[in-house]
Design a protein around this motif. Structure first.
Motif, PDB file in Angstrom:
ATOM      1  N   ALA A  87      11.680  -7.497  -5.750  1.00  0.00           N
ATOM      2  CA  ALA A  87      10.442  -8.262  -5.960  1.00  0.00           C
ATOM      3  C   ALA A  87       9.977  -8.151  -7.408  1.00  0.00           C
ATOM      4  O   ALA A  87       9.532  -9.141  -8.010  1.00  0.00           O
ATOM      5  N   LEU A  88      10.076  -6.961  -7.984  1.00  0.00           N
ATOM      6  CA  LEU A  88       9.681  -6.773  -9.379  1.00  0.00           C
ATOM      7  C   LEU A  88      10.581  -7.565 -10.325  1.00  0.00           C
ATOM      8  O   LEU A  88      10.114  -8.079 -11.353  1.00  0.00           O
ATOM      9  N   ALA A  89      11.860  -7.667  -9.988  1.00  0.00           N
ATOM     10  CA  ALA A  89      12.783  -8.431 -10.831  1.00  0.00           C
ATOM     11  C   ALA A  89      12.411  -9.910 -10.834  1.00  0.00           C
ATOM     12  O   ALA A  89      12.469 -10.576 -11.889  1.00  0.00           O
ATOM     13  N   GLU A  90      12.027 -10.438  -9.678  1.00  0.00           N
ATOM     14  CA  GLU A  90      11.573 -11.836  -9.605  1.00  0.00           C
ATOM     15  C   GLU A  90      10.324 -12.032 -10.449  1.00  0.00           C
ATOM     16  O   GLU A  90      10.184 -13.035 -11.166  1.00  0.00           O
ATOM     17  N   LEU A  91       9.419 -11.078 -10.380  1.00  0.00           N
ATOM     18  CA  LEU A  91       8.189 -11.171 -11.161  1.00  0.00           C
ATOM     19  C   LEU A  91       8.486 -11.103 -12.655  1.00  0.00           C
ATOM     20  O   LEU A  91       7.889 -11.838 -13.457  1.00  0.00           O
ATOM     21  N   ALA A  92       9.419 -10.244 -13.032  1.00  0.00           N
ATOM     22  CA  ALA A  92       9.784 -10.116 -14.446  1.00  0.00           C
ATOM     23  C   ALA A  92      10.386 -11.412 -14.984  1.00  0.00           C
ATOM     24  O   ALA A  92      10.123 -11.807 -16.134  1.00  0.00           O
ATOM     25  N   GLN A  93      11.177 -12.085 -14.158  1.00  0.00           N
ATOM     26  CA  GLN A  93      11.751 -13.358 -14.580  1.00  0.00           C
ATOM     27  C   GLN A  93      10.664 -14.396 -14.840  1.00  0.00           C
ATOM     28  O   GLN A  93      10.835 -15.292 -15.669  1.00  0.00           O
ATOM     29  N   ALA A  94       9.541 -14.275 -14.130  1.00  0.00           N
ATOM     30  CA  ALA A  94       8.414 -15.182 -14.347  1.00  0.00           C
ATOM     31  C   ALA A  94       7.569 -14.771 -15.538  1.00  0.00           C
ATOM     32  O   ALA A  94       6.606 -15.471 -15.888  1.00  0.00           O
ATOM     33  N   GLY A  95       7.891 -13.608 -16.151  1.00  0.00           N
ATOM     34  CA  GLY A  95       7.201 -13.188 -17.369  1.00  0.00           C
ATOM     35  C   GLY A  95       6.073 -12.204 -17.167  1.00  0.00           C
ATOM     36  O   GLY A  95       5.227 -12.037 -18.054  1.00  0.00           O
ATOM     37  N   PHE A  96       6.056 -11.503 -16.013  1.00  0.00           N
ATOM     38  CA  PHE A  96       4.933 -10.616 -15.727  1.00  0.00           C
ATOM     39  C   PHE A  96       5.405  -9.236 -15.292  1.00  0.00           C
ATOM     40  O   PHE A  96       6.513  -9.063 -14.791  1.00  0.00           O
ATOM     41  N   GLU A  97       4.523  -8.254 -15.483  1.00  0.00           N
ATOM     42  CA  GLU A  97       4.733  -6.895 -15.022  1.00  0.00           C
ATOM     43  C   GLU A  97       3.593  -6.513 -14.094  1.00  0.00           C
ATOM     44  O   GLU A  97       2.430  -6.859 -14.346  1.00  0.00           O
ATOM     45  N   TYR A  98       3.902  -5.805 -13.024  1.00  0.00           N
ATOM     46  CA  TYR A  98       2.937  -5.442 -11.995  1.00  0.00           C
ATOM     47  C   TYR A  98       2.366  -4.054 -12.253  1.00  0.00           C
ATOM     48  O   TYR A  98       3.108  -3.114 -12.560  1.00  0.00           O
ATOM     49  N   PHE A  99       1.032  -3.938 -12.142  1.00  0.00           N
ATOM     50  CA  PHE A  99       0.360  -2.645 -12.234  1.00  0.00           C
ATOM     51  C   PHE A  99      -0.487  -2.447 -10.984  1.00  0.00           C
ATOM     52  O   PHE A  99      -1.074  -3.399 -10.471  1.00  0.00           O
ATOM     53  N   ALA A 100      -0.552  -1.198 -10.504  1.00  0.00           N
ATOM     54  CA  ALA A 100      -1.357  -0.908  -9.316  1.00  0.00           C
ATOM     55  C   ALA A 100      -2.073   0.421  -9.471  1.00  0.00           C
ATOM     56  O   ALA A 100      -1.518   1.393  -9.994  1.00  0.00           O
ATOM     57  N   GLY A 101      -3.312   0.451  -9.003  1.00  0.00           N
ATOM     58  CA  GLY A 101      -4.097   1.678  -8.929  1.00  0.00           C
ATOM     59  C   GLY A 101      -4.326   2.028  -7.467  1.00  0.00           C
ATOM     60  O   GLY A 101      -4.635   1.162  -6.652  1.00  0.00           O
ATOM     61  N   LEU A 102      -4.179   3.305  -7.127  1.00  0.00           N
ATOM     62  CA  LEU A 102      -4.295   3.752  -5.742  1.00  0.00           C
ATOM     63  C   LEU A 102      -5.701   4.254  -5.451  1.00  0.00           C
ATOM     64  O   LEU A 102      -6.270   5.035  -6.229  1.00  0.00           O
ATOM     65  N   GLU A 103      -6.254   3.833  -4.325  1.00  0.00           N
ATOM     66  CA  GLU A 103      -7.528   4.338  -3.814  1.00  0.00           C
ATOM     67  C   GLU A 103      -7.296   4.635  -2.331  1.00  0.00           C
ATOM     68  O   GLU A 103      -7.230   3.729  -1.507  1.00  0.00           O
ATOM     69  N   VAL A 104      -7.149   5.926  -2.006  1.00  0.00           N
ATOM     70  CA  VAL A 104      -6.623   6.316  -0.703  1.00  0.00           C
ATOM     71  C   VAL A 104      -7.603   7.213   0.036  1.00  0.00           C
ATOM     72  O   VAL A 104      -8.059   8.235  -0.497  1.00  0.00           O
ATOM     73  N   GLU A 105      -7.893   6.829   1.276  1.00  0.00           N
ATOM     74  CA  GLU A 105      -8.726   7.658   2.155  1.00  0.00           C
ATOM     75  C   GLU A 105      -7.825   8.433   3.109  1.00  0.00           C
ATOM     76  O   GLU A 105      -6.803   7.913   3.575  1.00  0.00           O
ATOM     77  N   TRP A 106      -8.216   9.669   3.415  1.00  0.00           N
ATOM     78  CA  TRP A 106      -7.423  10.518   4.312  1.00  0.00           C
ATOM     79  C   TRP A 106      -8.333  11.611   4.870  1.00  0.00           C
ATOM     80  O   TRP A 106      -9.459  11.791   4.420  1.00  0.00           O
ATOM     81  N   TYR A 107      -7.825  12.328   5.854  1.00  0.00           N
ATOM     82  CA  TYR A 107      -8.628  13.366   6.499  1.00  0.00           C
ATOM     83  C   TYR A 107      -8.090  14.761   6.213  1.00  0.00           C
ATOM     84  O   TYR A 107      -6.888  15.026   6.325  1.00  0.00           O
ATOM     85  N   LEU A 108      -9.010  15.648   5.836  1.00  0.00           N
ATOM     86  CA  LEU A 108      -8.747  17.069   5.668  1.00  0.00           C
ATOM     87  C   LEU A 108      -9.310  17.788   6.889  1.00  0.00           C
ATOM     88  O   LEU A 108     -10.503  17.681   7.185  1.00  0.00           O
ATOM     89  N   ILE A 109      -8.437  18.531   7.597  1.00  0.00           N
ATOM     90  CA  ILE A 109      -8.819  19.144   8.862  1.00  0.00           C
ATOM     91  C   ILE A 109      -8.266  20.565   8.904  1.00  0.00           C
ATOM     92  O   ILE A 109      -7.182  20.841   8.385  1.00  0.00           O
ATOM     93  N   LYS A 110      -9.002  21.480   9.528  1.00  0.00           N
ATOM     94  CA  LYS A 110      -8.571  22.870   9.652  1.00  0.00           C
ATOM     95  C   LYS A 110      -7.673  23.031  10.877  1.00  0.00           C
ATOM     96  O   LYS A 110      -8.009  22.578  11.971  1.00  0.00           O
ATOM     97  N   ILE A 111      -6.516  23.674  10.702  1.00  0.00           N
ATOM     98  CA  ILE A 111      -5.609  23.909  11.819  1.00  0.00           C
ATOM     99  C   ILE A 111      -6.116  25.088  12.643  1.00  0.00           C
ATOM    100  O   ILE A 111      -6.343  26.183  12.116  1.00  0.00           O
TER     101      ILE A 111
END
Length: 404
Positions: A51-75
């Motif tokens: 997918a990135l190679a197809e995007l590069a052929q179109a003249g663009f580079e992809y950037f992404a920032g992660l924003e992730v929710e998750w749970y911290l729990i005591k065992i």
């Protein structure tokens, strides 16, 4: 794959990291190939690379920032007695756990202080391993966390998500905690978690942000608007990649800060695509809010690239931004189950054309197998599917809580 042939795993040295929490231990990703040298078509990293190679052929580079929710729990009990260890076709019994803090007081400093010791251990180790950790904060549910990271290019962004989940689970376990990226655990008063994916494209020739608008009458450049148009046009099928578990759809409902229709908006958290930035703002980007934290990052991001690029090529107009996404009844509802998402994926020809028959048939088969196991469980317990749309079942908790 008849006969279970050997494959060759080629380590990618650019992904090597030393693990600060495990002395003398390194971590590295690899790419899968057949003996012939042909890339394994099922390997998610190979899918995203195409997918990135197809995007590069179109003249663009992809950037992404992660924003992730998750749970911290005591065992409280790891559930390691023989009868809980699991067997082929039957996941092990998830650990018995307890909350680490109270919930439902967003960003309350006392809640953050309750878990600060383990968060500082996480921060030290994640940064020590080279992840660009940006923020850590207390979220809505009891022990629910949200971590964000600086934007990264292409494969590096997906690699970072894989490493973050693996590292967080390992570090927490070593200190008596369980980290889960399951969307909604079967624990009373636990709220669903999401993975918000912040995305932008850069012009390869200049390095400039391709989404920045120079027109006061529109929030994004034509490239950015067409990218959104593609995401919305293929949103229903892409849910199979952004929300690939039975459990993830417990989050998709009106007035939950999760999208339930294919809409976009300007600084609107109810839409699938939230535009952030403005005219001449070099930080302008879009945020896809439909994903769950258990999603495969390579397939989630690849689905975005493929959809957005289709919108750019066909100049798809996303229409006007929505101010009230939950009331946008002119837009069809997003899939409410994994089964609906897989059906939409079957009907959308773009992903078959771009990702190939071999991969798409594989992923559909795997997701249908997962869905059918769930449906058989419901049948065995005399439960109707419609009665589980807002309820997390024991099957889901056993299937996802420990694994993810």
């Amino acid at each position: 794959m008849a006969g279970f042939p050997d494959v060759v795993l080629v380590p990618d040295p650019l992904t090597f990291r030393v693990l600060p929490w495990a002395p003398g231990t390194g971590w590295i990703l690899g790419d899968l190939y057949f003996d012939s040298g042909e890339p394994l078509p099922y390997a998610p990293r190979n899918v995203m690379r195409r997918a990135l190679a197809e995007l590069a052929q179109a003249g663009f580079e992809y950037f992404a920032g992660l924003e992730v929710e998750w749970y911290l729990i005591k065992i409280e009990d790891p559930m390691l007695e023989p009868e809980h260890l699991g067997s082929p076709g039957m996941p092990p019994t998830p650990p018995r756990v307890g909350a680490v803090s109270h919930g439902f007081q967003y960003l309350l400093e006392s809640h953050l202080d309750e878990v600060d010791p383990i968060l500082q251990i996480l921060r030290k180790n994640l940064e020590g391993a080279g992840l660009p950790l940006r923020t850590m904060e207390d979220e809505w549910g009891p022990g629910q966390q949200e971590f964000t990271f600086d934007p990264l290019p292409g494969l590096a962004a997906a690699d970072a998500m894989v490493f973050f989940r693996t590292a967080t689970k390992q570090i927490c376990r070593r200190h008596g905690y369980h980290a889960t990226f399951m969307c909604k655990p079967n624990i009373p008063n636990f709220y669903a978690s999401g993975w918000h994916l912040h995305e932008s494209l850069l012009h390869r020739a200049t390095g400039e942000n391709a989404f920045v608008s120079t027109n006061v009458e529109r929030p994004l450049s034509p490239v950015g608007l067409h990218f959104i148009g593609g995401i919305l046009a293929h949103a229903h099928a892409a849910c199979a990649f952004a929300t690939p578990t039975i459990n993830g759809y417990k989050r998709v409902k009106p007035y939950s800060l999760a999208p339930d229709r294919a809409t976009w908006g300007i600084e609107n958290r109810a839409a699938i695509v939230r535009v952030q930035g403005g005219v001449n703002d070099p930080a302008t980007h879009v945020e896809n809010r439909v994903g769950e934290p258990a999603a495969n990052p390579y397939l989630y991001m690849a689905s975005q690239i493929v959809s957005g690029l289709d919108g750019m090529r066909r100049k798809i107009d996303p229409g006007p931004p929505s101010e009230t996404p939950y009331a946008a009844t002119d837009r069809p509802p997003l899939p409410k189950t994994l089964m609906e998402a897989v059906h939409a994926l079957k009907q959308d020809t773009l992903f078959r054309e771009q990702l190939g028959d071999t991969f798409l048939d594989f992923i559909i088969t795997m997701k249908e197998f997962e869905a059918n196991r769930f449906l058989k469980h419901l049948e065995s317990t005399g439960t109707r599917l419609q009665d589980t749309l807002d309820v997390v079942t024991d099957w889901e908790h056993r299937e996802y809580f420990d694994l993810f």
